[in-house]
Design an enzyme around this catalytic site. Sequence first.
Site, PDB file in Angstrom:
ATOM      1  N   GLN A 173       6.599  55.664   6.538  1.00  0.00           N
ATOM      2  CA  GLN A 173       7.901  54.947   5.896  1.00  0.00           C
ATOM      3  C   GLN A 173       9.178  55.365   6.614  1.00  0.00           C
ATOM      4  OE1 GLN A 173       7.475  52.755   3.902  1.00  0.00           O
ATOM      5  NE2 GLN A 173       9.757  52.419   3.252  1.00  0.00           N
ATOM      6  N   GLU A 174       9.247  56.567   7.180  1.00  0.00           N
ATOM      7  CA  GLU A 174      10.503  57.187   7.636  1.00  0.00           C
ATOM      8  C   GLU A 174      10.714  56.276   9.000  1.00  0.00           C
ATOM      9  OE1 GLU A 174      13.111  58.624   7.223  1.00  0.00           O
ATOM     10  OE2 GLU A 174      12.578  59.862   5.442  1.00  0.00           O
ATOM     11  N   SER A 175       9.885  56.634   9.874  1.00  0.00           N
ATOM     12  CA  SER A 175      10.070  56.068  11.523  1.00  0.00           C
ATOM     13  C   SER A 175       9.019  54.979  11.845  1.00  0.00           C
ATOM     14  CB  SER A 175      10.111  57.214  12.172  1.00  0.00           C
ATOM     15  OG  SER A 175       8.904  57.820  12.442  1.00  0.00           O
TER      16      SER A 175
END
Length: 681
Positions: A530-532
């Site tokens: 989800q982050e990167s």
Amino acid sequence: MGSRFFARTSVRAVLAVSAAVVACGPARAEVPAPSADDALVIQARDALRANDRPRLEALRDQLAARRHPLASWVDYWALGLRLKTAMQADLDAFYARWPGTYVEDRLRNDWLLELGQRRDWDNFRREQPRFQMADDVEVDCYTLLQRHRAGEDVRNAAAAAWMRQKRDDDGCNLMASTLAAEGRLGPAEIWPKIRQAVDRGRPKEAQADAALLSKSSEAQVRDLLDNPARWLARHPHPKVNRVNDDEVLLALLRMAASDTDAAATQADGWTHRLRPSVAAQAWAGIGYRAAMRQQANAVAYFERAFALVPEARLVDWPDEHLVWAARAALRADGGPRWALLQRAVAALPDDQQSAPTWRYWTARALQALAPPGEAGGAQRAQAEQMLRTLAADPGEFYGLLALEDLGGRLSLPPRPPAATAEERAAVRGIPGLQRALQLLSLGLRSEGVREWNFTLRDLRQRPDADRALLTAAAWACEREVWDRCINTSERTQGVVDVAQRYPTPLRDEVTEKSRAANLETAYIYGLIRQESRFIMDARSTVGASGLMQLMPTTARWTARKIGLDFKPAMITDPHVNLRLGTAYLKLLLDHFEGAQPLAVAGYNAGPGRPRRWREGGTLETAAWVENIPFNETRDYVKKVLTNAVHYAHVLGEGGTSLKARLGPTVGPRRADAPATDKELP
């Protein structure tokens, strides 16, 4: 945590690549290996940033002469620098050089905006029907203005486009002012726009919109927005000082933005003086602000609003007010107010009612309100059917939750057959995908992502769309362009390739760092996805970096905490980033007594916010998640935990359920919990 207000580049969609090219026999060459000419593209990008037109045009000519695959982009940059002085013939020549490409349609979008500003309506009308993406609100406003001038009744479409306006742009302002001056937009359309501006905290926009009504309205709006309490105090006797209901409503909404209690006190005195529909909107607006602040009295405010009007009148309420009425109902003291939730959801537009969030909670409301025994059988059956429909998509938070509510557990589908040689050749022969991967390989991420996504439209229109998308995703996976791999695979409709949707780059490294931090590997993969999207050098607009999107201050603090000799340049090193990110997440998890949703919310929005959001009564965790007041953080928590369930299966770590990760409830910090670490960033 890097996703904390992570502004992602918006993508203007889609390229019509010829089906004949896609389905051709011998494929054109795949993405070429880096060459000396690629350095010229980077030089051209730098010339663009420096606004160095002569240098950029010289590089354009060199790349065109060498037939470089990215020559179209450099041509686009060069013409963009002189768009203000360009003529239609310049654009026509560009279109002829690059027909059917992303940059052709992107430049047409830019040119339509320029033509609108020039008031060159002849060329605008010629160009507009050829604009394929058709996703620019300002262009829509210019277009509606032309339709109005041609004699069409565009009142409803114009009002809707004006409400979609996100910035102070010439096209929508011109359309609105023209139609208002000619009586085609009146108070019924203008006041909702003013109220929307106030809801969004844009007082100058509200004043400009009010000026379309009259000079006196503009003055009144300016006065009431400056000091709503003072303005309301000047109008205690409506029979003596005639006052517009809409102005009173605006003053109450403005007051609620900073003090819901004061606004409620004022609304008490004004309710009997206002039309019931206007008084209801005032109470709904106060309820909205209270719900966003997670105040217990939000439910009472919404209930007053609903008591004032029949259901048919709720179309006057902003969708956000209705959505937060439903969320407040979930958070109510003593348990959810299911009837309030049902009425709020029923008043939403059809597309929002059918969203997984509100289908899930509507099903829960039906179950809760069903009479016991046979009398409630039909209602319970309806709820079960709604849950079964949701459970068909367990890749989505509420789909997975519905599956578990029904007693099911996630099971991974079999992997679809690998692409055939013919499928691979056809997809890899698409020029748009080739250009996208080459742009990405040169570090031109924004351009590469837009080119890739634009090109996918044609694949999605094909009869074998799922196979083509899976094949394109596989190519991105092979090139380790993980974000395009995941996003492309997620577009399939009838088949799921779990390995593409949940890839495991750096598996040994992630496993090692997770275990060293005493964390589950699936939890870490769920967060990184989800982050990167596994972009090793990802950097957000606020400065978060690397796989786990660490802010520099957080990285330095965590490094000191674990005794790591840290230099700022190390933040994008995947090994260092993973070590720091996992250590920080473990500190958050310990801080929140092992509660995964709170730790994830703290990673995204900072730990102070979920500390505040947990105060008050004890809630079912899914209801707590739904009441997170930041849209990004709410979505983030849902996706990270859903990802983690899928990764647990992919990694063979056991089928930990979503409900187990959520935990049964969220409430105030336990009295015996360790002291709060106020230094935790």
